[in-house]
Design a protein around this motif. Structure first.
Motif, short mmCIF file in Angstrom:
data_model
loop_
_atom_site.label_atom_id
_atom_site.label_comp_id
_atom_site.label_asym_id
_atom_site.label_seq_id
_atom_site.Cartn_x
_atom_site.Cartn_y
_atom_site.Cartn_z
N ALA A 144 0.83 -1.20 0.00
CA ALA A 144 0.00 0.00 0.00
C ALA A 144 0.87 1.26 0.00
CB ALA A 144 -0.94 -0.01 1.20
N HIS A 179 -1.54 4.29 -1.47
CA HIS A 179 -2.99 4.10 -1.33
C HIS A 179 -3.21 3.10 -0.20
CE1 HIS A 179 -7.06 4.62 -2.60
NE2 HIS A 179 -7.26 3.31 -2.58
N PRO A 182 -5.34 1.13 2.88
CA PRO A 182 -6.63 0.67 3.38
C PRO A 182 -6.81 1.01 4.86
CG PRO A 182 -5.11 -1.15 3.37
CD PRO A 182 -4.38 0.03 2.75
N LEU A 211 -11.63 -0.32 1.83
CA LEU A 211 -10.97 0.44 0.77
C LEU A 211 -11.93 1.45 0.14
CD1 LEU A 211 -9.17 -2.53 -0.97
CD2 LEU A 211 -8.03 -0.58 0.10
N THR A 240 -11.34 5.54 -2.08
CA THR A 240 -10.41 6.64 -2.39
C THR A 240 -11.06 7.92 -1.87
OG1 THR A 240 -9.62 5.46 -4.35
CG2 THR A 240 -9.14 7.82 -4.23
N ASP A 281 -8.33 1.12 -5.53
CA ASP A 281 -8.99 0.28 -4.52
C ASP A 281 -9.06 -1.16 -4.98
OD1 ASP A 281 -9.70 2.44 -2.67
OD2 ASP A 281 -11.01 3.10 -4.30
#
Length: 98
Positions: A51, A56, A58, A71, A73, A83
């Motif tokens: 990640a 990005h 979670p 997940l 955005t 995601d």
């Protein structure tokens, strides 16, 4: 990978390939039980590394050996291809730990 919000059709198609994941509003979630607490932490470590590389992250809830991943955005107010990519990476990390 795009941070553009996915259409409903794209989300439906993506979830067809992620049978362990459930749509919850503008997010997807998965809960999984691991063999032990140390195994759960190893999964979280593997997910965290990937990640971070994708920038990005979670939401992760750890309850003894049960992990719940969420997940979305946040900057786009919904689901993006990032995601879906991270969901596949989470699935792989859980498979590797089994």
């Amino acid at each position: 990978m795009s941070r553009t919000r996915l259409s409903e059709d794209q989300i439906t198609a993506a979830l067809a390939e992620l049978p362990q994941w459930t749509r919850t509003g503008d997010a997807i979630t998965r809960t999984a039980e691991t063999a032990s607490f140390p195994t759960a932490i190893k999964v979280v470590d593997a997910v965290a590394e990937q990640a971070e590389a994708l920038d990005h992250h979670p939401d992760i809830d750890i309850r003894w050996r049960t992990l719940t991943f969420l997940l979305t955005t946040h900057s786009e107010g919904g689901l993006t291809s990032l995601d879906i990519t991270v969901a596949h990476l989470i699935d792989q990390a859980l498979d590797d730990a089994a």
